[in-house]
Design a protein around this motif. Structure first.
Motif, PDB file in Angstrom:
ATOM      1  N   MET B   1       0.765  -1.281  -0.504  1.00 57.70           N
ATOM      2  CA  MET B   1       0.094   0.014   0.073  1.00 57.70           C
ATOM      3  C   MET B   1       0.935   1.490  -0.097  1.00 57.70           C
ATOM      4  O   MET B   1       1.518   1.273   0.330  1.00 57.70           O
ATOM      5  CB  MET B   1      -0.737   0.344   1.447  1.00 57.70           C
ATOM      6  CG  MET B   1      -1.401  -1.392   1.568  1.00 57.70           C
ATOM      7  SD  MET B   1      -2.634  -0.799   2.673  1.00 57.70           S
ATOM      8  CE  MET B   1      -1.719  -1.921   4.139  1.00 57.70           C
ATOM      9  N   PHE B   2       0.300   2.310  -0.611  1.00 60.37           N
ATOM     10  CA  PHE B   2       1.087   3.471  -0.355  1.00 60.37           C
ATOM     11  C   PHE B   2      -0.319   4.534   0.137  1.00 60.37           C
ATOM     12  O   PHE B   2      -1.237   4.833  -0.462  1.00 60.37           O
ATOM     13  CB  PHE B   2       1.649   3.091  -2.331  1.00 60.37           C
ATOM     14  CG  PHE B   2       0.817   3.970  -2.930  1.00 60.37           C
ATOM     15  CD1 PHE B   2       0.491   2.201  -3.648  1.00 60.37           C
ATOM     16  CD2 PHE B   2       0.592   4.878  -3.427  1.00 60.37           C
ATOM     17  CE1 PHE B   2      -0.149   2.096  -4.595  1.00 60.37           C
ATOM     18  CE2 PHE B   2      -0.444   5.131  -4.702  1.00 60.37           C
ATOM     19  CZ  PHE B   2      -0.277   3.028  -5.094  1.00 60.37           C
ATOM     20  N   LEU B   3       1.073   5.962  -0.349  1.00 60.69           N
ATOM     21  CA  LEU B   3      -0.065   6.976  -0.230  1.00 60.69           C
ATOM     22  C   LEU B   3      -0.399   7.555  -1.706  1.00 60.69           C
ATOM     23  O   LEU B   3       0.177   7.610  -1.994  1.00 60.69           O
ATOM     24  CB  LEU B   3       0.474   8.790   1.146  1.00 60.69           C
ATOM     25  CG  LEU B   3       1.079   8.165   2.301  1.00 60.69           C
ATOM     26  CD1 LEU B   3       2.120   8.891   3.072  1.00 60.69           C
ATOM     27  CD2 LEU B   3      -0.623   7.727   2.939  1.00 60.69           C
ATOM     28  N   ARG B  29       0.459   9.515  -6.458  1.00 58.35           N
ATOM     29  CA  ARG B  29       1.468   9.118  -5.513  1.00 58.35           C
ATOM     30  C   ARG B  29       2.132   9.980  -4.834  1.00 58.35           C
ATOM     31  O   ARG B  29       2.555  10.855  -5.073  1.00 58.35           O
ATOM     32  CB  ARG B  29       2.095   7.807  -6.104  1.00 58.35           C
ATOM     33  CG  ARG B  29       2.521   7.448  -5.069  1.00 58.35           C
ATOM     34  CD  ARG B  29       3.393   5.810  -5.204  1.00 58.35           C
ATOM     35  NE  ARG B  29       4.067   5.399  -3.947  1.00 58.35           N
ATOM     36  CZ  ARG B  29       4.327   4.324  -3.921  1.00 58.35           C
ATOM     37  NH1 ARG B  29       4.026   3.630  -5.488  1.00 58.35           N
ATOM     38  NH2 ARG B  29       5.402   3.781  -3.121  1.00 58.35           N
ATOM     39  N   GLU B  32       7.377   9.290   1.645  1.00 63.25           N
ATOM     40  CA  GLU B  32       6.270   9.553   2.865  1.00 63.25           C
ATOM     41  C   GLU B  32       7.361  10.486   2.965  1.00 63.25           C
ATOM     42  O   GLU B  32       7.313  11.097   4.529  1.00 63.25           O
ATOM     43  CB  GLU B  32       8.013   8.419   3.639  1.00 63.25           C
ATOM     44  CG  GLU B  32       9.513   9.553   3.951  1.00 63.25           C
ATOM     45  CD  GLU B  32       9.694   8.553   2.018  1.00 63.25           C
ATOM     46  OE1 GLU B  32       9.275   8.389   1.240  1.00 63.25           O
ATOM     47  OE2 GLU B  32      11.283   8.282   2.249  1.00 63.25           O
ATOM     48  N   PHE B  56      -5.042   6.561   1.120  1.00 62.14           N
ATOM     49  CA  PHE B  56      -3.968   5.119   0.953  1.00 62.14           C
ATOM     50  C   PHE B  56      -4.340   4.047   0.019  1.00 62.14           C
ATOM     51  O   PHE B  56      -6.193   3.529   0.118  1.00 62.14           O
ATOM     52  CB  PHE B  56      -3.683   4.484   2.209  1.00 62.14           C
ATOM     53  CG  PHE B  56      -4.642   3.872   2.782  1.00 62.14           C
ATOM     54  CD1 PHE B  56      -5.414   4.659   4.041  1.00 62.14           C
ATOM     55  CD2 PHE B  56      -4.359   2.233   2.902  1.00 62.14           C
ATOM     56  CE1 PHE B  56      -6.145   3.887   4.659  1.00 62.14           C
ATOM     57  CE2 PHE B  56      -5.521   1.110   4.219  1.00 62.14           C
ATOM     58  CZ  PHE B  56      -6.002   2.277   5.216  1.00 62.14           C
ATOM     59  N   GLU B  58      -3.945   0.463  -2.396  1.00 62.18           N
ATOM     60  CA  GLU B  58      -3.548  -1.267  -2.819  1.00 62.18           C
ATOM     61  C   GLU B  58      -3.791  -1.345  -4.564  1.00 62.18           C
ATOM     62  O   GLU B  58      -4.633  -0.473  -4.883  1.00 62.18           O
ATOM     63  CB  GLU B  58      -4.038  -2.131  -2.626  1.00 62.18           C
ATOM     64  CG  GLU B  58      -3.738  -3.218  -2.511  1.00 62.18           C
ATOM     65  CD  GLU B  58      -2.201  -3.987  -2.538  1.00 62.18           C
ATOM     66  OE1 GLU B  58      -1.117  -3.690  -2.372  1.00 62.18           O
ATOM     67  OE2 GLU B  58      -1.258  -4.016  -1.080  1.00 62.18           O
ATOM     68  N   VAL B  82      -6.417   9.078   4.752  1.00 68.87           N
ATOM     69  CA  VAL B  82      -5.597   8.966   5.887  1.00 68.87           C
ATOM     70  C   VAL B  82      -5.845  10.939   6.937  1.00 68.87           C
ATOM     71  O   VAL B  82      -6.366  11.527   6.199  1.00 68.87           O
ATOM     72  CB  VAL B  82      -3.955   9.075   5.372  1.00 68.87           C
ATOM     73  CG1 VAL B  82      -3.434   9.957   6.285  1.00 68.87           C
ATOM     74  CG2 VAL B  82      -3.949   8.010   4.334  1.00 68.87           C
TER      75      VAL B  82
END
Lengths: 91, 98
Positions: B1-3, B29, B32, B56, B58, B82
Motif C-alpha cells: 500500500m502507499f499514500l 502518489r 513519505e 492510502f 493498494e 488518511v
C-alpha cells in the motif's frame, strides 16, 4: 520478503476489517547494507514494530491473506518480523 | 500500500462489468515526505474520497477484494482516508486540516 526500515506511521480510520487493531507503518525497503532500495510503502504491523526498527516485510497477497486470516483482505504488505541481526558473507 | 492525494475524478458511462457504481478518482502518489511521486493514475474508490483528500491505496490485484463485486480485475483501489502521517527523521508530522 524484503528487509526494510520503519520510518513512520499512518493514522487512518478503519475502512476494512483486515486493518482493525493493527498499526499502519511506513517502511522503506533497504538492502542488506542498509542502503535504500525502493519507494516507501505502507505495511500492516503484526509484530509490534516501531519507528526506527529494521523489519522483515512480506509483500504478496495470498501470504498477507493467510497471515491476517482474511480471505478477502485487500492488502499485500505485512510486517512479519523485527530483525535483530543480519549476517552477510564478506566478499 | 502507499499514500496518494485525490486530484481529480473520471466519469465513464460505459465501463467494464463489475465497475458499475464504483467511483474512479485521479490520484497523485505521494512519497513519505508528502511530495508528488510519479505520474497521476486512475484508481477505484472505496472510501468516498473528495478532491484533495490524502488516501492510502493498494496497487496489486488484492485491491479488488475491497470492491462490492467480487474479483473484478482492477489494479489500483483507494482503501481508506488518511488523517495523520508521521515520519520523525524527515520532520514530517502531517495532519489533515479540519
Amino acid at each position: 520478503m524484503f528487509l526494510a526500515r520503519v520510518i513512520g506511521h499512518v493514522v487512518a480510520p478503519v475502512n476494512h476489517r483486515v486493518f482493525e487493531g493493527h498499526k499502519l507503518l511506513l517502511v522503506r525497503p533497504v538492502d542488506p547494507q542498509e542502503k535504500p532500495a525502493g519507494a516507501a510503502v505502507i505495511a500492516v504491523d503484526r509484530v509490534d514494530a516501531g519507528v526506527g526498527d529494521r523489519v522483515l516485510v512480506i509483500h504478496e497477497g495470498s501470504s498477507a491473506r493467510d497471515l491476517t486470516g482474511e480471505p478477502n483482505g485487500p492488502l499485500r504488505a505485512v510486517i512479519v518480523g523485527v530483525v535483530d541481526d543480519v549476517e552477510l558473507e564478506t566478499p | 500500500m502507499f499514500l496518494g492525494r485525490v486530484i481529480g475524478r473520471v466519469v465513464c458511462t460505459r465501463k467494464a462489468e463489475g465497475l458499475e457504481g464504483v467511483a474512479l478518482q485521479i490520484v497523485q502518489r505521494l512519497d513519505e515526505a508528502m511530495h508528488d511521486l510519479g505520474t497521476p493514475f486512475v484508481a477505484c474508490d472505496t472510501a468516498q474520497s473528495g478532491l484533495g483528500d490524502v488516501v492510502f491505496l493498494e496497487d496489486g490485484r488484492e485491491g479488488c477484494y475491497a470492491l462490492p463485486v467480487f474479483l473484478v480485475p482492477v489494479d489500483a483501489v483507494i482503501l481508506g482516508h488518511v488523517e495523520e502521517v508521521t515520519v520523525p527523521d524527515r520532520g514530517i508530522a502531517w495532519r489533515e486540516a479540519r
